[in-house]
Design a protein around this motif. Structure first.
Motif, mmCIF file in Angstrom:
data_model
loop_
_atom_site.group_PDB
_atom_site.id
_atom_site.type_symbol
_atom_site.label_atom_id
_atom_site.label_comp_id
_atom_site.label_asym_id
_atom_site.label_seq_id
_atom_site.Cartn_x
_atom_site.Cartn_y
_atom_site.Cartn_z
ATOM 1 N N GLN A 201 24.231 39.452 9.997
ATOM 2 C CA GLN A 201 24.027 40.860 10.121
ATOM 3 C C GLN A 201 25.566 41.956 9.888
ATOM 4 O OE1 GLN A 201 21.089 42.249 9.870
ATOM 5 N NE2 GLN A 201 20.493 40.423 10.363
ATOM 6 N N THR A 202 26.735 41.248 10.564
ATOM 7 C CA THR A 202 27.791 41.830 10.663
ATOM 8 C C THR A 202 28.873 41.062 9.777
ATOM 9 O OG1 THR A 202 28.931 40.570 12.310
ATOM 10 C CG2 THR A 202 27.533 42.662 13.006
ATOM 11 N N HIS A 203 28.379 39.859 9.325
ATOM 12 C CA HIS A 203 29.380 39.200 8.287
ATOM 13 C C HIS A 203 30.563 39.075 9.055
ATOM 14 C CE1 HIS A 203 26.863 41.189 4.822
ATOM 15 N NE2 HIS A 203 26.364 39.958 5.178
ATOM 16 N N GLU A 204 30.791 39.036 10.245
ATOM 17 C CA GLU A 204 31.951 38.633 10.937
ATOM 18 C C GLU A 204 31.947 36.974 11.307
ATOM 19 O OE1 GLU A 204 34.357 39.779 14.764
ATOM 20 O OE2 GLU A 204 33.199 41.349 14.015
ATOM 21 N N MET A 205 33.197 36.610 11.207
ATOM 22 C CA MET A 205 33.347 35.130 11.644
ATOM 23 C C MET A 205 33.166 34.904 13.171
ATOM 24 S SD MET A 205 36.352 32.466 10.972
ATOM 25 C CE MET A 205 36.820 33.349 9.424
ATOM 26 N N TYR A 206 32.278 33.715 13.593
ATOM 27 C CA TYR A 206 32.361 33.477 14.929
ATOM 28 C C TYR A 206 32.422 31.925 15.145
ATOM 29 C CZ TYR A 206 27.733 31.835 13.921
ATOM 30 O OH TYR A 206 26.414 31.204 13.497
ATOM 31 N N LEU A 207 33.043 31.827 16.247
ATOM 32 C CA LEU A 207 32.937 30.113 16.551
ATOM 33 C C LEU A 207 31.821 29.629 16.894
ATOM 34 C CD1 LEU A 207 34.938 27.813 17.451
ATOM 35 C CD2 LEU A 207 34.776 28.703 19.701
ATOM 36 N N ASP A 208 31.413 28.499 16.049
ATOM 37 C CA ASP A 208 29.856 28.041 15.941
ATOM 38 C C ASP A 208 30.221 26.614 16.810
ATOM 39 O OD1 ASP A 208 27.189 27.697 14.931
ATOM 40 O OD2 ASP A 208 28.016 26.033 14.480
ATOM 41 N N THR A 209 31.047 25.748 16.741
ATOM 42 C CA THR A 209 31.347 24.346 17.091
ATOM 43 C C THR A 209 32.795 24.149 17.395
ATOM 44 O OG1 THR A 209 29.436 23.775 15.747
ATOM 45 C CG2 THR A 209 30.685 21.930 16.521
ATOM 46 N N VAL A 210 32.890 23.366 18.501
ATOM 47 C CA VAL A 210 34.312 22.931 18.948
ATOM 48 C C VAL A 210 34.425 21.482 18.733
ATOM 49 C CG1 VAL A 210 34.823 24.892 20.532
ATOM 50 C CG2 VAL A 210 33.896 22.967 21.385
ATOM 51 N N TYR A 211 35.499 20.911 18.353
ATOM 52 C CA TYR A 211 35.733 19.410 18.117
ATOM 53 C C TYR A 211 36.082 18.836 19.648
ATOM 54 C CZ TYR A 211 36.239 20.361 13.029
ATOM 55 O OH TYR A 211 36.041 20.552 11.790
ATOM 56 N N PRO A 212 35.628 17.419 19.786
ATOM 57 C CA PRO A 212 35.848 16.970 20.997
ATOM 58 C C PRO A 212 37.119 17.055 21.552
ATOM 59 C CG PRO A 212 34.647 15.642 19.570
ATOM 60 C CD PRO A 212 35.050 16.794 18.634
ATOM 61 N N ILE A 229 32.049 34.450 20.299
ATOM 62 C CA ILE A 229 31.649 32.985 20.274
ATOM 63 C C ILE A 229 30.214 32.921 20.257
ATOM 64 C CG2 ILE A 229 31.838 31.105 21.862
ATOM 65 C CD1 ILE A 229 34.313 32.224 21.058
ATOM 66 N N ALA A 230 29.677 31.623 19.671
ATOM 67 C CA ALA A 230 28.088 31.615 19.498
ATOM 68 C C ALA A 230 27.381 31.719 20.726
ATOM 69 C CB ALA A 230 27.835 30.375 18.681
ATOM 70 N N PRO A 231 26.225 32.211 21.035
ATOM 71 C CA PRO A 231 25.734 32.255 22.342
ATOM 72 C C PRO A 231 25.315 30.831 22.776
ATOM 73 C CG PRO A 231 24.820 33.891 21.043
ATOM 74 C CD PRO A 231 25.479 33.190 20.132
ATOM 75 N N GLN A 232 25.026 30.024 22.047
ATOM 76 C CA GLN A 232 25.075 28.441 22.426
ATOM 77 C C GLN A 232 25.843 27.838 21.646
ATOM 78 O OE1 GLN A 232 20.746 27.904 21.449
ATOM 79 N NE2 GLN A 232 20.152 28.489 23.283
ATOM 80 N N LEU A 233 26.942 27.657 21.911
ATOM 81 C CA LEU A 233 28.428 27.126 21.480
ATOM 82 C C LEU A 233 27.942 25.551 21.392
ATOM 83 C CD1 LEU A 233 31.184 27.296 20.162
ATOM 84 C CD2 LEU A 233 32.124 27.135 22.649
ATOM 85 N N LYS A 234 28.470 25.012 20.176
ATOM 86 C CA LYS A 234 28.121 23.518 20.004
ATOM 87 C C LYS A 234 29.384 22.808 20.152
ATOM 88 C CE LYS A 234 25.978 24.073 16.163
ATOM 89 N NZ LYS A 234 25.440 25.678 15.990
ATOM 90 N N THR A 235 29.186 21.464 20.729
ATOM 91 C CA THR A 235 30.408 20.445 20.665
ATOM 92 C C THR A 235 30.205 19.428 19.663
ATOM 93 O OG1 THR A 235 31.112 20.842 23.050
ATOM 94 C CG2 THR A 235 31.897 19.029 21.787
ATOM 95 N N ALA A 236 30.956 19.268 18.443
ATOM 96 C CA ALA A 236 30.610 18.147 17.604
ATOM 97 C C ALA A 236 30.795 17.124 18.135
ATOM 98 C CB ALA A 236 31.894 18.349 16.426
ATOM 99 N N SER A 237 29.857 16.056 17.347
ATOM 100 C CA SER A 237 29.822 14.709 17.745
ATOM 101 C C SER A 237 31.063 13.958 17.463
ATOM 102 C CB SER A 237 28.512 14.055 17.309
ATOM 103 O OG SER A 237 27.456 14.604 17.551
#
Length: 282
Positions: A201-212, A229-237
């Motif tokens: 919607q806003t086209h703004e960049m957000y944090l989706d996944t952090v690395y280990p 920050i994404a509401p359900q922030l993920k951690t990369a495998s």
């Protein structure tokens, strides 16, 4: 990163590989993007068609090339044509995904590969960069764009010093359409610490996944705006042994992935910036 079995560049290549889909046509450059394309074809996108700017369409690559003009770039290609032809096809909207590096990106995915100004102006910038090349064509016309760069404050600016390649411009809903741009814009920013995406919607960049092993606070401190920050922030495998083997087999001499620059997650553009800044004494 927590696991020393792999480098930042290797994790970036594996992360980027997951952005490719089967049966797509992908416009990629030499280096980590090509490693990512080869890795994607090995695991989940065997029918991915890679296109080089030199005119090679659909080469069947097992190892990286070091120049788009290398004879090996044509290995098993579906078609050998010209640079004019592949860029004309791009302007017709025939490519699904492209991968771009950048010196600087802003909150709306606009890219700068022209000049880092610092406290100076365009005529005497802190760093003069190579410019657009085909970057503007890719960002303007390809279906979606994946951006790769290191995560640093100078690079993640609220507004780029110079707009070389359009992302979502000012972030307004129809900004790209008003500018006459064919492609839908950036979908991901792959870095050495995290994966970013864009709000639809806003086209703004957000944090989706952090690395280990990477902390969210560390990431926010390296970004030049109030990062969402994404509401359900993920951690990369962690990369699997099979994924790491595929990446390393694509560059068996370690000329792209295994050098000192690669271990720090640098691209050729990154090295250029570091050397230029060092030599300028600024």
């Amino acid at each position: 990163m927590g696991d020393k079995r792999y480098s930042a560049s290797e994790l970036m290549a594996i992360t980027t590989a997951k952005e490719f889909k089967d049966w797509e046509v992908a416009f990629v450059g030499i280096g980590i993007p090509l490693v990512a394309g080869i890795t994607a074809k090995r695991f989940h996108a065997p029918n991915l068609n890679i296109v080089y700017e030199s005119g090679c369409i659909g080469p069947q690559k097992y190892r990286v090339d070091f120049n788009v003009g290398d004879s090996s770039a044509a290995d098993g290609a579906l078609c050998l044509t010209s640079e004019w032809r592949v860029f004309s096809d791009m302007q017709c909207g025939y490519y699904d995904v492209g991968v771009l590096g950048a010196a600087q990106v802003d909150k709306y995915g606009n890219l700068n590969t022209t000049a880092i100004l610092g406290e100076q102006d365009y005529q005497s910038p802190k760093v003069r960069l190579p410019g657009s090349g085909g970057g503007n064509d890719i960002g303007s016309n390809i279906g979606r764009v994946v951006v790769m760069l290191r995560l640093e404050p100078l690079r993640f600016a609220e507004k780029v010093d110079y707009l070389t390649t359009p992302g979502f411009l000012d972030g307004s809903p129809d900004a790209r359409k008003k500018a006459g741009l064919l492609g839908s814009g950036p979908v991901a920013v792959v870095t050495d610490k995290a994966l970013f995406r864009f709000d639809p919607q806003t086209h703004e960049m957000y944090l989706d996944t952090v690395y280990p092993g990477v902390d969210v606070g560390e990431i926010k401190a390296l970004v030049g705006w109030d990062l969402k920050i994404a509401p359900q922030l993920k951690t990369a495998s962690e990369p699997t042994e099979e994924e790491l083997a595929a990446v390393r087999a694509a560059d068996p001499a370690n000329l792209i992935m295994g050098g000192a620059a690669a271990r720090k997650g640098l691209s050729g553009l990154d090295e250029y910036i570091e050397i230029t800044v060092k030599n300028s004494g600024k």
